[in-house]
Scaffold this motif. Structure first.
Motif: not given
Ligand SMILES: [Zn+2]
Length: 142
Positions: A94, A63, A96-97, A58, A65
């Motif tokens: 990603c 982030c 997460a984001c 990422c 990650s």
């Protein structure tokens, strides 16, 4: 006015730098292909969708990650006249984001592209190494 697309983030890319790996694999069969640098369906004789493996980072600095690896990176291999090919590799988001990321590919890229090109050339081949994997995928998805 020409359309400005440069600001849009691409959702796929090609990996011409891995062409030499494919050349090496095909050399054993005495066949050569050139890399078709134009990422277009126009003029393609054949195309084939499959999956390869690789790793994503990422690139969003905020982030947390650590990146992720994937065994299901979508790829479209295309054949053009004059023994030319290319392959479009799709990026992933990603988890997460949601930032989009371009993968770092492993050897499965060259192996699968070379396999497909041999097949299109009509060269008889052993059942590929990844047949077990496909079996595993189908078992897991049941
Ligand atoms: Zn992220």
């Amino acid at each position: 006015m020409p359309r400005k697309t440069s600001k849009q983030k691409k959702k796929w890319s090609m990996y011409p730098s891995l062409h030499s790996d494919i050349t090496d694999l095909l050399e054993e069969d005495g066949i050569t292909f050139g890399f078709y640098g134009n990422d277009t369906d126009t003029g393609a004789i054949r195309d084939y969708d499959t999956n390869i493996m690789g790793r994503f980072n990422c690139y969003n600095s905020t982030c947390k990650s650590d990146g992720w690896s994937s065994k299901m990176i979508a790829i479209t291999i295309r054949l053009y006249p004059g023994n030319k090919y290319n392959a479009r590799v799709y990026h992933q988001h990603c988890k997460a984001c949601k930032s989009i990321s371009r993968p770092v590919l492993d050897a499965s890229y060259a192996e699968r592209v070379a396999y497909r090109l041999r097949k299109w050339k009509g060269i008889a081949q052993e059942v590929p190494d990844h047949s077990e994997e496909i079996l595993l995928f189908s078992l897991l998805s049941e």
